[in-house]
Design an enzyme around this catalytic site. Sequence first.
Site, PDB file in Angstrom:
ATOM      1  N   HIS A 270      -1.543   0.364   9.234  1.00 43.14           N
ATOM      2  CA  HIS A 270      -0.802  -0.848   9.628  1.00 43.14           C
ATOM      3  C   HIS A 270      -1.395  -2.048   9.018  1.00 43.14           C
ATOM      4  CE1 HIS A 270       2.269  -3.638  11.657  1.00 43.14           C
ATOM      5  NE2 HIS A 270       3.071  -2.441  11.810  1.00 43.14           N
ATOM      6  N   ASP A 327       5.858   5.365  12.552  1.00 44.86           N
ATOM      7  CA  ASP A 327       6.597   6.387  11.932  1.00 44.86           C
ATOM      8  C   ASP A 327       5.863   7.779  11.796  1.00 44.86           C
ATOM      9  OD1 ASP A 327       6.903   3.828   9.605  1.00 44.86           O
ATOM     10  OD2 ASP A 327       8.664   4.629  10.675  1.00 44.86           O
TER      11      ASP A 327
HETATM   12  C1  SDX Z   1       6.200   0.385   9.148  1.00 48.47           C
HETATM   13  O1  SDX Z   1       4.911  -4.673   9.006  1.00 48.47           O
HETATM   14  C2  SDX Z   1       5.511  -3.696   9.960  1.00 48.47           C
HETATM   15  O2  SDX Z   1       5.324  -4.054  11.010  1.00 48.47           O
HETATM   16  C3  SDX Z   1       5.914  -2.219   9.365  1.00 48.47           C
HETATM   17  C4  SDX Z   1       6.559  -1.556  10.665  1.00 48.47           C
HETATM   18  C5  SDX Z   1       7.703  -2.377  11.363  1.00 48.47           C
HETATM   19  O3  SDX Z   1       7.965  -1.820  12.614  1.00 48.47           O
HETATM   20  O4  SDX Z   1       8.497  -3.062  10.653  1.00 48.47           O
HETATM   21  O5  SDX Z   1       5.488  -1.399  11.611  1.00 48.47           O
HETATM   22  C6  SDX Z   1       6.998  -0.323  10.200  1.00 48.47           C
HETATM   23  O6  SDX Z   1       6.585   0.095   8.015  1.00 48.47           O
HETATM   24  C7  SDX Z   1       5.266   1.031   9.464  1.00 48.47           C
HETATM   25  C8  SDX Z   1       4.161   1.447   8.269  1.00 48.47           C
HETATM   26  C9  SDX Z   1       4.785   2.793   7.420  1.00 48.47           C
HETATM   27  N1  SDX Z   1       4.176   2.825   6.373  1.00 48.47           N
HETATM   28  C10 SDX Z   1       3.381   4.055   6.094  1.00 48.47           C
HETATM   29  O7  SDX Z   1       3.160   4.686   7.150  1.00 48.47           O
HETATM   30  C11 SDX Z   1       2.974   4.350   4.892  1.00 48.47           C
HETATM   31  C12 SDX Z   1       1.331   4.591   4.553  1.00 48.47           C
HETATM   32  N2  SDX Z   1       0.598   3.257   5.228  1.00 48.47           N
HETATM   33  C13 SDX Z   1       0.196   2.357   4.344  1.00 48.47           C
HETATM   34  O8  SDX Z   1       0.825   2.380   2.922  1.00 48.47           O
HETATM   35  C14 SDX Z   1      -0.258   1.201   4.778  1.00 48.47           C
HETATM   36  O9  SDX Z   1      -1.303   1.342   5.824  1.00 48.47           O
HETATM   37  C15 SDX Z   1       0.769  -0.040   5.061  1.00 48.47           C
HETATM   38  C16 SDX Z   1       1.587  -0.285   4.156  1.00 48.47           C
HETATM   39  C17 SDX Z   1       1.198   0.405   6.580  1.00 48.47           C
HETATM   40  C18 SDX Z   1      -0.067  -1.295   5.219  1.00 48.47           C
HETATM   41  O10 SDX Z   1      -0.775  -1.786   4.042  1.00 48.47           O
HETATM   42  P1  SDX Z   1      -1.943  -2.768   4.027  1.00 48.47           P
HETATM   43  O11 SDX Z   1      -2.061  -3.682   5.107  1.00 48.47           O
HETATM   44  O12 SDX Z   1      -1.467  -3.526   2.752  1.00 48.47           O
HETATM   45  O13 SDX Z   1      -3.077  -2.148   3.743  1.00 48.47           O
HETATM   46  P2  SDX Z   1      -3.780  -1.795   2.423  1.00 48.47           P
HETATM   47  O14 SDX Z   1      -2.650  -1.093   1.607  1.00 48.47           O
HETATM   48  O15 SDX Z   1      -4.438  -3.008   1.797  1.00 48.47           O
HETATM   49  O16 SDX Z   1      -4.805  -0.590   2.753  1.00 48.47           O
HETATM   50  C19 SDX Z   1      -6.228  -1.030   3.070  1.00 48.47           C
HETATM   51  C20 SDX Z   1      -7.001  -0.068   2.901  1.00 48.47           C
HETATM   52  C21 SDX Z   1      -6.888   0.487   1.429  1.00 48.47           C
HETATM   53  O17 SDX Z   1      -8.375   1.227   1.030  1.00 48.47           O
HETATM   54  P3  SDX Z   1      -9.221   0.357   0.055  1.00 48.47           P
HETATM   55  O18 SDX Z   1      -8.597   0.127  -1.072  1.00 48.47           O
HETATM   56  O19 SDX Z   1      -9.638  -0.820   1.078  1.00 48.47           O
HETATM   57  O20 SDX Z   1     -10.358   1.361  -0.029  1.00 48.47           O
HETATM   58  O21 SDX Z   1      -6.604   1.317   3.601  1.00 48.47           O
HETATM   59  C22 SDX Z   1      -6.130   2.282   2.990  1.00 48.47           C
HETATM   60  C23 SDX Z   1      -6.072   1.563   1.393  1.00 48.47           C
HETATM   61  O22 SDX Z   1      -5.938   2.342   0.365  1.00 48.47           O
HETATM   62  N3  SDX Z   1      -5.089   2.830   3.248  1.00 48.47           N
HETATM   63  C24 SDX Z   1      -4.663   4.197   3.598  1.00 48.47           C
HETATM   64  C25 SDX Z   1      -3.595   4.275   4.310  1.00 48.47           C
HETATM   65  N4  SDX Z   1      -2.880   3.019   4.592  1.00 48.47           N
HETATM   66  C26 SDX Z   1      -3.907   2.251   4.069  1.00 48.47           C
HETATM   67  N5  SDX Z   1      -5.394   5.176   3.154  1.00 48.47           N
HETATM   68  C27 SDX Z   1      -4.979   6.555   3.320  1.00 48.47           C
HETATM   69  N6  SDX Z   1      -3.896   6.547   4.196  1.00 48.47           N
HETATM   70  C28 SDX Z   1      -3.061   5.561   4.472  1.00 48.47           C
HETATM   71  N7  SDX Z   1      -1.988   5.741   5.132  1.00 48.47           N
END
Ligand code: SDX
Length: 392
Positions: A270, A327
């Site tokens: 998140h 989710d």
């Molecule tokens: C919702 O914003 C909100 O409030 C949204 C929400 C709402 O109520 O409106 O809460 C609802 O959208 C919840 C999120 C649902 N999405 C997912 O579950 C999809 C998987 N999650 C990710 O794609 C990610 O965690 C996000 C999109 C939720 C957040 O992305 P960020 O903050 O931009 O984090 P990032 O992509 O920069 O990741 C940071 C690191 C990265 O690794 P490095 O490049 O530093 O090595 O963490 C890793 C990412 O690769 N990473 C994950 C991961 N999420 C982030 N690795 C594996 N699995 C994951 N789910």
Amino acid sequence: QTGYVTLDRGYKNTGATQSAITFLDGEEGILRYRGYSIEELAAKASFLEVSYLLIYGELPTQEQYDSFATAIRRHTLVNEDMRKIFDGFPVSAHPMCVLGSLVNAMAAFYPDSYDGSNNTDLHITRLMAKLPTIATWSYKRSLGHPTNYPKNELDYIPNFLNMMFALPVEDYKVDPVVAEALNVLLILHADHEQNCSTSTVRLVGSSQANIYSSIAAGINALWGPLHGGANQEVIEMLEEIKAGGGDVAKYIDMAKNAKTTGFRLFGFGHRVYKNFDPRAKIIKKAADDVLNKLGVNDPVLEIAKGLEEAALNDPYFVQRKLYPNVDFYSGIIYRALGIPTNMFTVLFAIGRLPGWIAQWKEMREQKEPIGRPRQIYTGATLREFVAIGDRK
Ligand code: SDX
């Protein structure tokens, strides 16, 4: 470039506005709507009460609640001409595509939403009233069943359930366990400050676009698999793990090698919550309760718990502060309630609607300027035009 631009991709460190609606504390895992904790609201309030709270700023008195709920009841019917648009979609159309299109189409039926009339409350009532009706059409048609009309004697959630599951050939009885579970889920999804879809609603609304087109834009942003669409992705991921024999370690490894696999654990991580998503805690507990009460034994619940356990004990996830988000467990409950996977994000939209409305209303009342971020230009410097015959 004139002036000084700070690049902040994804607005990770940018405050877009000042808002009095929702408070998040990502470190402490706190979520409050207008100062009330979601733990209390989920346990004690109805979704319509919480909708009123978000939109109008206070918990409604009995009189205010009755007038809000009655006004909504009087607008649940959808203009029959909307069916002509609906009938133009292929049966295979994703329900989020249909929902976004039909909500935008509402502006065509209510031109007083952009002709300068000031009757926002009427449009708020229409959106709250008609989204559930429209949402059920896709599901019914995907089964080849007739759509149902709303019933004014039913409360908001029983009315939605009846439109989803009633058949002309037999009466449908709303199970109070199902209605209560849905009440909790819709409350937990109701607002979340400046998330992707809410920021979209604000940005579109900041150009003075009408409320229907602004909300439709939010629906489209929510559909994305990184946002609300994740709840559908989670179940599909858990089903895949189950079909593969339940080997969660393989998926943990795939996520850890994201650079090569491109795989992410849906339902994890998140932007704001860096310890745990308080909604996920409530939903995880509700999943056990609801499945027990309904006598549903869903193997993917154990797989989900196994995946969470493995991730919480793996340095890759701990270092990146990746925890289950809203989710991760919600789809398991939706499925136990009989909601099909491709409708999960539609349920998220129904829950998030009062939050989008509240944020849009606040943006307009605060007379926010039109949103127009800058950029850092990295393209070509000045060059002369070359006639087509002279190009290499
Ligand atoms: C919702 O914003 C909100 O409030 C949204 C929400 C709402 O109520 O409106 O809460 C609802 O959208 C919840 C999120 C649902 N999405 C997912 O579950 C999809 C998987 N999650 C990710 O794609 C990610 O965690 C996000 C999109 C939720 C957040 O992305 P960020 O903050 O931009 O984090 P990032 O992509 O920069 O990741 C940071 C690191 C990265 O690794 P490095 O490049 O530093 O090595 O963490 C890793 C990412 O690769 N990473 C994950 C991961 N999420 C982030 N690795 C594996 N699995 C994951 N789910």
